[in-house]
Design a protein around this motif. Structure first.
Motif, PDB file in Angstrom:
ATOM      1  N   THR A   5      45.571 -42.984 -23.414  1.00  0.00           N
ATOM      2  CA  THR A   5      46.852 -43.081 -22.537  1.00  0.00           C
ATOM      3  C   THR A   5      48.042 -42.541 -23.440  1.00  0.00           C
ATOM      4  OG1 THR A   5      46.041 -45.011 -21.321  1.00  0.00           O
ATOM      5  CG2 THR A   5      48.339 -44.588 -21.366  1.00  0.00           C
ATOM      6  N   CYS A   6      48.914 -42.117 -23.003  1.00  0.00           N
ATOM      7  CA  CYS A   6      50.093 -41.521 -23.400  1.00  0.00           C
ATOM      8  C   CYS A   6      51.010 -42.538 -24.189  1.00  0.00           C
ATOM      9  CB  CYS A   6      50.926 -40.767 -22.490  1.00  0.00           C
ATOM     10  SG  CYS A   6      52.514 -40.093 -22.993  1.00  0.00           S
ATOM     11  N   CYS A   8      53.954 -42.654 -24.572  1.00  0.00           N
ATOM     12  CA  CYS A   8      55.507 -42.709 -23.950  1.00  0.00           C
ATOM     13  C   CYS A   8      55.459 -44.051 -23.045  1.00  0.00           C
ATOM     14  CB  CYS A   8      55.677 -41.560 -23.031  1.00  0.00           C
ATOM     15  SG  CYS A   8      57.263 -41.451 -22.033  1.00  0.00           S
ATOM     16  N   PRO A   9      56.493 -44.967 -23.410  1.00  0.00           N
ATOM     17  CA  PRO A   9      56.727 -46.109 -22.517  1.00  0.00           C
ATOM     18  C   PRO A   9      56.696 -45.881 -21.000  1.00  0.00           C
ATOM     19  CG  PRO A   9      58.310 -46.138 -24.406  1.00  0.00           C
ATOM     20  CD  PRO A   9      57.677 -44.578 -24.182  1.00  0.00           C
ATOM     21  N   ASP A  10      55.998 -46.303 -20.341  1.00  0.00           N
ATOM     22  CA  ASP A  10      56.087 -46.465 -18.817  1.00  0.00           C
ATOM     23  C   ASP A  10      55.100 -45.246 -18.409  1.00  0.00           C
ATOM     24  OD1 ASP A  10      57.880 -48.655 -18.124  1.00  0.00           O
ATOM     25  OD2 ASP A  10      59.384 -47.165 -18.888  1.00  0.00           O
ATOM     26  N   CYS A  11      54.495 -44.450 -19.139  1.00  0.00           N
ATOM     27  CA  CYS A  11      53.658 -43.536 -18.685  1.00  0.00           C
ATOM     28  C   CYS A  11      52.187 -43.791 -18.749  1.00  0.00           C
ATOM     29  CB  CYS A  11      53.724 -42.151 -19.593  1.00  0.00           C
ATOM     30  SG  CYS A  11      52.806 -40.705 -19.115  1.00  0.00           S
ATOM     31  N   ASN A  12      51.561 -43.593 -17.606  1.00  0.00           N
ATOM     32  CA  ASN A  12      50.162 -43.925 -17.711  1.00  0.00           C
ATOM     33  C   ASN A  12      48.927 -42.797 -17.773  1.00  0.00           C
ATOM     34  OD1 ASN A  12      50.467 -46.906 -17.745  1.00  0.00           O
ATOM     35  ND2 ASN A  12      51.207 -46.497 -15.625  1.00  0.00           N
ATOM     36  N   CYS A  13      49.564 -41.586 -17.762  1.00  0.00           N
ATOM     37  CA  CYS A  13      48.811 -40.438 -17.952  1.00  0.00           C
ATOM     38  C   CYS A  13      47.824 -40.579 -19.119  1.00  0.00           C
ATOM     39  CB  CYS A  13      49.727 -39.143 -18.004  1.00  0.00           C
ATOM     40  SG  CYS A  13      50.780 -38.918 -16.546  1.00  0.00           S
ATOM     41  N   SER A  14      46.735 -39.744 -19.179  1.00  0.00           N
ATOM     42  CA  SER A  14      45.942 -39.687 -19.994  1.00  0.00           C
ATOM     43  C   SER A  14      46.347 -38.509 -20.994  1.00  0.00           C
ATOM     44  CB  SER A  14      44.366 -39.372 -19.623  1.00  0.00           C
ATOM     45  OG  SER A  14      43.917 -40.439 -19.073  1.00  0.00           O
ATOM     46  N   VAL A  15      45.903 -38.582 -22.386  1.00  0.00           N
ATOM     47  CA  VAL A  15      46.423 -37.555 -23.265  1.00  0.00           C
ATOM     48  C   VAL A  15      44.785 -36.528 -23.239  1.00  0.00           C
ATOM     49  CG1 VAL A  15      46.828 -36.991 -25.805  1.00  0.00           C
ATOM     50  CG2 VAL A  15      47.857 -38.825 -24.708  1.00  0.00           C
ATOM     51  N   THR A  17      43.277 -32.422 -23.762  1.00  0.00           N
ATOM     52  CA  THR A  17      43.360 -31.613 -24.929  1.00  0.00           C
ATOM     53  C   THR A  17      44.566 -30.774 -25.214  1.00  0.00           C
ATOM     54  OG1 THR A  17      42.445 -29.824 -23.254  1.00  0.00           O
ATOM     55  CG2 THR A  17      40.608 -31.038 -24.284  1.00  0.00           C
ATOM     56  N   ASN A  18      45.531 -30.675 -24.303  1.00  0.00           N
ATOM     57  CA  ASN A  18      46.626 -29.954 -24.499  1.00  0.00           C
ATOM     58  C   ASN A  18      47.752 -31.244 -24.885  1.00  0.00           C
ATOM     59  OD1 ASN A  18      45.741 -27.422 -23.734  1.00  0.00           O
ATOM     60  ND2 ASN A  18      45.916 -27.993 -21.534  1.00  0.00           N
ATOM     61  N   GLY A  19      47.300 -32.232 -25.201  1.00  0.00           N
ATOM     62  CA  GLY A  19      48.241 -33.195 -25.692  1.00  0.00           C
ATOM     63  C   GLY A  19      49.087 -32.898 -26.930  1.00  0.00           C
ATOM     64  N   HIS A  26      50.632 -39.862 -29.720  1.00  0.00           N
ATOM     65  CA  HIS A  26      49.954 -39.150 -28.885  1.00  0.00           C
ATOM     66  C   HIS A  26      50.625 -39.234 -27.530  1.00  0.00           C
ATOM     67  CE1 HIS A  26      47.158 -39.735 -32.104  1.00  0.00           C
ATOM     68  NE2 HIS A  26      46.667 -38.431 -32.017  1.00  0.00           N
ATOM     69  N   TYR A  27      50.862 -37.970 -27.196  1.00  0.00           N
ATOM     70  CA  TYR A  27      51.735 -37.842 -25.463  1.00  0.00           C
ATOM     71  C   TYR A  27      50.981 -36.892 -24.828  1.00  0.00           C
ATOM     72  CZ  TYR A  27      55.178 -39.977 -28.341  1.00  0.00           C
ATOM     73  OH  TYR A  27      56.203 -40.934 -29.347  1.00  0.00           O
ATOM     74  N   CYS A  28      51.146 -37.141 -23.564  1.00  0.00           N
ATOM     75  CA  CYS A  28      50.426 -36.112 -22.753  1.00  0.00           C
ATOM     76  C   CYS A  28      51.061 -34.907 -22.466  1.00  0.00           C
ATOM     77  CB  CYS A  28      50.257 -36.873 -21.388  1.00  0.00           C
ATOM     78  SG  CYS A  28      51.863 -37.083 -20.549  1.00  0.00           S
ATOM     79  N   CYS A  29      52.172 -34.545 -22.650  1.00  0.00           N
ATOM     80  CA  CYS A  29      53.309 -33.397 -22.643  1.00  0.00           C
ATOM     81  C   CYS A  29      54.491 -33.394 -23.551  1.00  0.00           C
ATOM     82  CB  CYS A  29      53.642 -33.332 -21.368  1.00  0.00           C
ATOM     83  SG  CYS A  29      54.664 -34.532 -20.745  1.00  0.00           S
ATOM     84  N   GLU A  30      55.025 -32.247 -23.666  1.00  0.00           N
ATOM     85  CA  GLU A  30      56.291 -32.147 -24.605  1.00  0.00           C
ATOM     86  C   GLU A  30      57.445 -33.076 -24.144  1.00  0.00           C
ATOM     87  OE1 GLU A  30      56.900 -30.152 -27.187  1.00  0.00           O
ATOM     88  OE2 GLU A  30      54.864 -29.619 -27.436  1.00  0.00           O
ATOM     89  N   ALA A  31      57.529 -33.198 -22.753  1.00  0.00           N
ATOM     90  CA  ALA A  31      58.524 -34.034 -22.398  1.00  0.00           C
ATOM     91  C   ALA A  31      58.338 -35.416 -22.726  1.00  0.00           C
ATOM     92  CB  ALA A  31      58.518 -33.990 -20.685  1.00  0.00           C
ATOM     93  N   CYS A  32      57.273 -35.977 -22.621  1.00  0.00           N
ATOM     94  CA  CYS A  32      56.893 -37.223 -22.987  1.00  0.00           C
ATOM     95  C   CYS A  32      57.162 -37.387 -24.859  1.00  0.00           C
ATOM     96  CB  CYS A  32      55.633 -37.771 -22.630  1.00  0.00           C
ATOM     97  SG  CYS A  32      55.346 -38.468 -21.113  1.00  0.00           S
TER      98      CYS A  32
END
Length: 55
Positions: A5-6, A8-15, A17-19, A26-32
């Motif tokens: 899991t990312c 980032c607080p409050d994010c439940n997205c999975s990290v 291969t493009n994390g 570890h974050y799921c995207c650049e924004a996080c």
């Protein structure tokens, strides 16, 4: 990168291969990874609203 899991607080997205890894986290995207500093939303899911909250 291992799937989890990312950090980032409050994010439940999975990290996937493009994390993004920053400072040992570890974050799921650049924004996080940037802590939504420019107000951008989560790029992984339109239903994820982690960018709507102040960090």
């Amino acid at each position: 990168m291992k799937e989890h899991t990312c950090d980032c607080p409050d994010c439940n997205c999975s990290v996937g291969t493009n994390g993004v890894e920053r400072e040992g986290k570890h974050y799921c995207c650049e924004a996080c990874a940037d802590h939504h500093s420019k107000g951008q939303g989560c790029a992984m899911s339109s239903s994820c609203k982690c960018g709507d909250k102040k960090h």
